[in-house]
Design an enzyme around this catalytic site. Structure first.
Site, PDB file in Angstrom:
ATOM      1  N   GLU A   1      77.758  80.211   6.754  1.00 24.92           N
ATOM      2  CA  GLU A   1      77.959  80.932   8.070  1.00 24.92           C
ATOM      3  C   GLU A   1      78.807  82.127   7.854  1.00 24.92           C
ATOM      4  O   GLU A   1      79.634  82.348   7.118  1.00 24.92           O
ATOM      5  CB  GLU A   1      79.076  80.071   9.074  1.00 24.92           C
ATOM      6  CG  GLU A   1      79.178  80.354  10.122  1.00 24.92           C
ATOM      7  CD  GLU A   1      80.162  79.491  10.916  1.00 24.92           C
ATOM      8  OE1 GLU A   1      80.996  79.821  11.823  1.00 24.92           O
ATOM      9  OE2 GLU A   1      79.509  78.169  11.173  1.00 24.92           O
TER      10      GLU A   1
ATOM     11  N   ARG B   1      81.759  71.577  11.752  1.00 20.98           N
ATOM     12  CA  ARG B   1      81.814  72.434  10.397  1.00 20.98           C
ATOM     13  C   ARG B   1      80.540  72.508   9.985  1.00 20.98           C
ATOM     14  O   ARG B   1      79.967  71.229   9.735  1.00 20.98           O
ATOM     15  CB  ARG B   1      83.082  72.401   9.453  1.00 20.98           C
ATOM     16  CG  ARG B   1      84.205  72.653  10.059  1.00 20.98           C
ATOM     17  CD  ARG B   1      84.639  74.067  10.130  1.00 20.98           C
ATOM     18  NE  ARG B   1      85.921  74.608  10.297  1.00 20.98           N
ATOM     19  CZ  ARG B   1      86.407  74.625  11.773  1.00 20.98           C
ATOM     20  NH1 ARG B   1      85.382  74.373  12.896  1.00 20.98           N
ATOM     21  NH2 ARG B   1      87.480  75.110  12.068  1.00 20.98           N
TER      22      ARG B   1
ATOM     23  N   HIS C   1      78.626  79.954  16.667  1.00 20.17           N
ATOM     24  CA  HIS C   1      79.957  79.693  16.753  1.00 20.17           C
ATOM     25  C   HIS C   1      80.739  79.790  18.035  1.00 20.17           C
ATOM     26  O   HIS C   1      81.814  80.556  17.922  1.00 20.17           O
ATOM     27  CB  HIS C   1      80.883  79.935  15.255  1.00 20.17           C
ATOM     28  CG  HIS C   1      81.839  78.836  15.017  1.00 20.17           C
ATOM     29  ND1 HIS C   1      82.218  78.779  13.743  1.00 20.17           N
ATOM     30  CD2 HIS C   1      82.602  77.966  15.975  1.00 20.17           C
ATOM     31  CE1 HIS C   1      83.185  77.852  13.698  1.00 20.17           C
ATOM     32  NE2 HIS C   1      83.319  77.407  14.806  1.00 20.17           N
TER      33      HIS C   1
END
Length: 314
Positions: free
Chosen positions: A256, A227, A275
């Protein structure tokens, strides 16, 4: 904990309009797809909308005893889980570990071998790169991604240290050592590769900042497939600009999505992927298999896979 019937599993699939492949996965495990009011188990297929899930559990799905969540991370659901802690909760932790570990290795090799700058060149340039073979690697996190990554690192004969909350001393070998989080700084000294593969909790947010990065080898690369909030972004940018470490390869960022114009986009020693350590094409069959297996286990009264530890936050 498992408390399913030995004969049947009445499983609701929500929210409405969810893809039929999930219903097929439930049936493949011997479950019956029913409405929320008649269900003793619930497969929640929406990666967000936690409030909607909470409303369903307080309303039509009050008879549900087990909830299956779709992704490995449970951050959006922490409050819902706490409010319904009497239920059995499972998530997809471990399901996507193989693809993510593969991506982590790809990013680490790309960074060490200078692939990022080479791809931006418009003319033939000079030699650059660092060898992973026999290198010192630190993996932060002790879950499924780490298990897979350790297997992928074996051919490189790397000297690997795993940092985790509860070290498994039985897994220590001549090439793999497990240490507690309190020894992270010690482990980072001179590391050529650092891979973040841990859950995001209040304790792990910002676990990597300037002081941790400065302990790495000047040629070392940090890889984040966990993360974005694990790394203090502003401090990472400063370290990369100064050339204190070799670079960073990030599949996740904070914020993000990473905004256009953010300095990380243009730093030559930074590689960013959006991602994609686990893409939908990779994820869907893996999630279907997990749901099928957990429905089968629920019917048999066996322990479910991916049990959520609400207190730990994952």
């Amino acid at each position: 904990m498992a408390s399913g019937s030995t004969n049947t599993a009445r499983v609701a699939l929500a929210p409405e309009g969810t893809r039929t492949w999930l219903a097929d996965a439930i049936r493949a495990g011997g479950g019956e797809v029913v409405g929320a009011a008649d269900a003793d188990a619930l497969v929640w297929a929406e990666p967000a909308k936690a409030a909607e899930l909470g409303e369903l559990l307080r309303g039509d799905a009050r008879g549900v005893k087990w909830v299956q969540l779709p992704w490995a991370g449970i951050e959006p659901y922490v409050e819902v889980i706490a409010a319904a802690s009497d239920l059995t909760w499972t998530c997809a932790k471990g399901v996507y570990a193989g693809p993510v570990a593969e991506h982590a290795l790809a990013l680490l090799l790309a960074g060490l071998r200078n692939v990022g700058p080479y791809t931006r060149e418009s003319t033939w340039s000079g030699p650059a790169g660092t060898n992973l073979l026999h290198g010192k690697v630190v993996v932060v996190g002790g879950g499924g991604i780490t298990d897979w990554l350790l297997r992928l690192l074996e051919p490189f004969d790397a000297d690997v240290t795993v940092i985790r909350r509860n070290p498994n001393t039985a897994r220590r070998t001549t090439r793999v050592t497990e240490l507690p989080v309190a020894q992270l700084d010690e482990a980072l000294e001179g590391a050529i590769g650092v891979v973040l593969a841990l859950a995001l909790t209040p304790e792990t947010e910002g676990i990597i900042g300037r002081s941790e990065l400065e302990r790495m080898s000047p040629r070392g690369w940090i890889v984040n497939v966990a993360r974005g909030k694990h790394i203090k972004t502003a401090e990472l940018v400063e370290v990369l600009r100064e050339g204190t470490i070799g670079g960073a390869a990030l599949d996740v960022t904070d914020p993000e999505p990473l905004p256009d114009g953010h300095p990380l986009w243009t730093l030559p020693n930074c590689i960013i992927t959006p991602h994609v350590g686990n893409t939908p094409e990779m994820a869907l069959p893996l999630l279907a298999d997990r749901i099928t297996e957990n429905v089968r286990r629920w019917r048999a009264g066996d322990e479910l896979l991916g049990l959520v530890d609400a207190a730990a936050g994952y």
